[in-house]
Design a protein around this motif. Structure first.
Motif, PDB file in Angstrom:
ATOM      1  N   LEU A   7       0.854  -1.179   0.000  1.00  0.00           N
ATOM      2  CA  LEU A   7       0.000   0.000   0.000  1.00  0.00           C
ATOM      3  C   LEU A   7       0.891   1.231   0.000  1.00  0.00           C
ATOM      4  N   LEU A   8       0.732   2.068  -1.016  1.00  0.00           N
ATOM      5  CA  LEU A   8       1.594   3.237  -1.166  1.00  0.00           C
ATOM      6  C   LEU A   8       0.767   4.510  -1.187  1.00  0.00           C
ATOM      7  N   GLN A   9       1.149   5.475  -0.365  1.00  0.00           N
ATOM      8  CA  GLN A   9       0.588   6.820  -0.453  1.00  0.00           C
ATOM      9  C   GLN A   9       1.743   7.801  -0.509  1.00  0.00           C
ATOM     10  N   VAL A  10       1.642   8.734  -1.439  1.00  0.00           N
ATOM     11  CA  VAL A  10       2.695   9.729  -1.626  1.00  0.00           C
ATOM     12  C   VAL A  10       2.127  11.110  -1.311  1.00  0.00           C
ATOM     13  N   LEU A  11       2.726  11.774  -0.356  1.00  0.00           N
ATOM     14  CA  LEU A  11       2.342  13.138  -0.015  1.00  0.00           C
ATOM     15  C   LEU A  11       3.240  14.099  -0.771  1.00  0.00           C
ATOM     16  N   GLY A  12       2.626  15.044  -1.463  1.00  0.00           N
ATOM     17  CA  GLY A  12       3.404  16.050  -2.178  1.00  0.00           C
ATOM     18  C   GLY A  12       4.217  16.887  -1.213  1.00  0.00           C
ATOM     19  N   ARG A  13       5.196  17.551  -1.749  1.00  0.00           N
ATOM     20  CA  ARG A  13       6.099  18.318  -0.885  1.00  0.00           C
ATOM     21  C   ARG A  13       5.362  19.406  -0.111  1.00  0.00           C
ATOM     22  N   ARG A  14       4.341  19.995  -0.722  1.00  0.00           N
ATOM     23  CA  ARG A  14       3.583  21.034  -0.029  1.00  0.00           C
ATOM     24  C   ARG A  14       2.753  20.442   1.108  1.00  0.00           C
ATOM     25  N   GLU A  15       2.260  19.218   0.906  1.00  0.00           N
ATOM     26  CA  GLU A  15       1.472  18.575   1.953  1.00  0.00           C
ATOM     27  C   GLU A  15       2.350  18.106   3.104  1.00  0.00           C
ATOM     28  N   ALA A  16       3.531  17.640   2.769  1.00  0.00           N
ATOM     29  CA  ALA A  16       4.358  16.962   3.761  1.00  0.00           C
ATOM     30  C   ALA A  16       5.181  17.890   4.631  1.00  0.00           C
ATOM     31  N   SER A  17       5.369  19.119   4.210  1.00  0.00           N
ATOM     32  CA  SER A  17       6.239  20.009   4.986  1.00  0.00           C
ATOM     33  C   SER A  17       5.604  21.382   5.122  1.00  0.00           C
ATOM     34  N   SER A  18       6.026  22.096   6.113  1.00  0.00           N
ATOM     35  CA  SER A  18       5.509  23.445   6.321  1.00  0.00           C
ATOM     36  C   SER A  18       6.141  24.399   5.322  1.00  0.00           C
TER      37      SER A  18
END
Length: 282
Positions: A34-45
């Motif tokens: 199961l893979l979920q990828v968070l975009g850079r804007r979602e993953a960091s402030s």
């Protein structure tokens, strides 16, 4: 070790992706990633460090930085919960070998890395931002199908038991590969197969269709070949509906009008109109 790679996000298709992945994995005798990828804007402030401010504005900036960090943490937590729920769904369906991968960064780069050990990629038809937009496909779907080197199973809104498959066959390289996969893969063992070629009656396409029917028949599957004239997207969509098949299979590229798959309107039209999962082979 080869696995079924199931890509999920926060959309309502997550359950369907898990259910279709469970179906494929059990038939193939494989585990699931199961893979979920968070975009850079979602993953960091947000980076606000470059702003030079003073007094009240500085305090406000510090509050914004704190809020950004908290938001990123909540997004990570929500994604982890979604992955855990999908894993529980897979385990309940009988899949014991399930691994979870939560990654930050670019979706396509991450997919390229993780699909190396994948037998098939499973993805929802629409993403989190397009759950109910019936005329809009997931923004990442075409990018995934274009880039993936593995078969891609695009799921319907909800899983239904699969006992039959319709193959849109144009005798192109990817269509012939799809036929070979059906003939040899455990994924399609025992399914009823309908091969459809959209061409004028009496054309040379009939001989190619007959060869494909023969190949699948020799593998022990129940198979029926049909020739039909018209627009591929209209003919195939109608046959999916009238024949009651539960899966559509198409090649990613070909040399007839179906060659526009993923670079033109045919595949997009089929995925919009068909309510069944679509398996795409390169």
């Amino acid at each position: 070790m080869s696995r079924v790679l199931a890509c999920i996000d926060g959309s309502v298709y997550a359950d369907s992706v898990a259910d279709h992945a469970a179906w494929a994995a059990q038939r193939l005798g494989l585990g699931v990633e199961l893979l979920q990828v968070l975009g850079r804007r979602e993953a960091s402030s947000s980076d606000r460090s470059g702003r030079i401010v003073a007094g009240a504005r500085r305090r406000l900036l510090q509050e914004l930085v704190t809020l950004d960090a908290e938001r990123a943490k909540l997004i990570q937590k929500e994604a982890r919960l979604g992955l855990d729920e999908a894993k529980s769904r897979l385990v309940a369906a009988g899949c014991d070998d399930v691994v979870i991968s939560l990654r930050n960064g670019d979706l396509m780069e991450t997919l390229a890395e993780h699909e190396r050990d994948a037998a098939m990629v499973v993805v929802g038809k629409r993403g989190e931002a397009a759950d109910f937009a019936t005329l809009h496909l997931g923004s990442n779907l075409e990018r995934i199908v274009r880039a993936s080197h593995r078969p891609v199973l695009v799921t319907s809104r909800a899983f239904q038991p699969i006992s039959s498959v319709l193959i849109g066959f144009d005798d192109g390289p990817s269509a012939r590969k799809a036929v070979s996969e059906v003939a040899r893969s455990k994924l399609y063992r025992g399914l009823r197969v309908l091969l459809v070629t959209v061409a004028e009656p009496g054309s040379r396409a009939q001989a190619a269709l007959d060869r494909a029917v023969d190949e699948i028949g020799k593998a022990g599957l129940e198979v029926d070949g049909r020739m039909a004239a018209g627009k591929p997207e209209e003919v195939i969509s109608q046959m999916v509906e009238t024949e009651g098949v539960e899966m559509l299979m198409i090649g990613a590229y070909g040399h007839s009008r179906l060659r526009t798959l993923m670079i033109g309107s045919t595949t997009s039209a089929l995925m919009r109109s068909c309510k069944v999962p679509v398996a795409i082979y390169r």
